[in-house]
Scaffold this active site. Structure first.
Site, PDB file in Angstrom:
ATOM      1  N   CYS A 102       5.869  11.690  -6.495  1.00 23.08           N
ATOM      2  CA  CYS A 102       7.430  11.359  -5.801  1.00 23.08           C
ATOM      3  C   CYS A 102       7.859  12.413  -4.945  1.00 23.08           C
ATOM      4  CB  CYS A 102       8.184  10.895  -6.734  1.00 23.08           C
ATOM      5  SG  CYS A 102       7.493   9.299  -7.440  1.00 23.08           S
ATOM      6  N   ALA A 142      19.683   0.011  -2.476  1.00 21.26           N
ATOM      7  CA  ALA A 142      18.793   0.985  -2.687  1.00 21.26           C
ATOM      8  C   ALA A 142      18.190   0.591  -4.156  1.00 21.26           C
ATOM      9  CB  ALA A 142      19.204   2.540  -2.728  1.00 21.26           C
ATOM     10  N   SER A 202      -7.762  -1.175   1.149  1.00 26.04           N
ATOM     11  CA  SER A 202      -8.178   0.289   1.174  1.00 26.04           C
ATOM     12  C   SER A 202      -8.418   0.566   2.896  1.00 26.04           C
ATOM     13  CB  SER A 202      -9.496   0.675   0.641  1.00 26.04           C
ATOM     14  OG  SER A 202     -10.592   0.053   1.226  1.00 26.04           O
TER      15      SER A 202
END
Length: 341
Positions: free
Chosen positions: A14, A45, A136
């Site tokens: 992250c 958010a 992918s």
């Protein structure tokens, strides 16, 4: 997994997220959706979107992916999946299906990709969900994550902004993942600290969410790339502030030392820039400030729980054998949004 193939921790986990200030600027220009069945969008958010499909059923949708932050591909797959699944739990939902999101260099050993996907599938299975496919693309760097779908009753959604005066704040995992991984990249993290960080990152928030579902929870989020303080700031409305007791904040062994040695992340400093002006620190050491700004990968839940329920919930949470604590309380709004003592 050899370092000649992938530069790990370059901006992994992250810590690779765009800064909160940049996102706020961009999202403010996107028109808000007026669909009455979109119960939770990007207005506040929140951790995931929630769309009502009937009076007693809503769909929870989220996605998350990032570059590697550990060298073992199977472990990386577990962490990335646990992180993506966490958003469903933060909303109070139940995981149903997941889709893989993969970026992978064509010249790299496909066995590495296989291990990543096996790690991810193990966490979807543990969550009680079904891996249903994915997408992918060829890329110069490895990135992996998931799009996850869950379900919830429309009246039982846990948004991140429903906190009430007097609520107690429960944190279900220790802080310091970003700092420990930064130290590990420089070969200066102890095995104990690294192992604790990995154990925390691979633990599903499913178990904490199941415990919290038995109590009156007014607001919930998972602490990830924006760090404890920015995620807490997003929970507070115009009428609330928060008092945080830094002496009880759980953190990974050695993270205080590594912070004092300046094993910090650029993402942590972006978090400080984004929310620092809303925070008052009272006799708090530098290393604790950094832990509170530190970006977490697959971090714990931060729940705003009715005061009368907090101790009972904490007692059950401690049985999960991960450091957790009541770290503060919600108050009426003061000059500063957050006070850390």
């Amino acid at each position: 997994m050899g370092k000649e193939n992938i530069v790990f921790c370059k901006s992994g986990g992250c810590t690779a997220k765009l800064g909160p200030g940049m996102l706020d600027h961009v999202l403010s220009k996107i028109p808000k959706n007026k669909d009455e069945n979109l119960l939770v969008g990007f207005d506040h958010a929140d951790d995931a979107a929630v769309y009502r499909i009937s009076e007693d059923l809503a769909v929870v949708q989220t996605l998350d992916f990032f570059p590697p932050m550990v060298e073992d591909p199977y472990t990386f797959g577990q962490i990335a999946a646990a992180n993506a699944l966490s958003d469903i739990y933060a909303m109070g939902g139940t995981v149903k299906t997941a889709l893989n999101i993969v970026c992978f260099p064509e010249q790299m050993d496909l066995n590495i990709l296989g291990e990543i996907l096996l790690g991810g599938n193990s966490k979807v299975t543990e969550a009680g969900g079904t891996l249903a496919g994915g997408h992918s693309i060829a890329d110069s760097d490895v990135k992996y994550g998931m799009s996850v779908m869950g379900t919830i009753h429309p009246d039982k959604i846990l948004t991140n902004n429903g906190v009430q005066d007097g609520d107690m704040l429960l944190l279900t995992k220790p802080l310091g993942v970003g700092i420990v991984l930064a130290a590990s990249q420089m070969k200066d993290a102890s095995k104990a600290a690294y192992d604790q960080a990995v154990r925390s990152m691979t633990t599903l928030n499913k178990y904490a969410a199941e415990i919290l579902s038995g109590y009156e929870v007014h607001g919930c989020t998972d602490v990830t790339g924006f760090g404890f303080l920015k995620h807490l700031s997003e929970m507070l409305g115009e009428a609330q502030s928060a008092d945080i007791d830094s002496s009880v904040i759980p953190f990974i062994e050695g993270a205080d030392h590594y912070a004092n040695e300046f094993y910090l992340t650029a993402a942590g400093q972006r978090n400080r820039n984004a929310v620092g002006s809303d925070v008052e620190f009272l006799n708090v050491p530098f290393w604790m400030e950094e832990l509170l700004f530190d970006p977490q990968t697959s971090g714990g839940l931060l729940a705003s729980v009715r005061q009368e329920d907090a101790q009972s919930a904490l007692k059950e949470l401690k049985e999960l054998e991960l450091p957790c604590a009541i770290v503060g309380r919600i108050t009426k709004r003061r000059e500063k949004k957050i006070t850390v003592r």
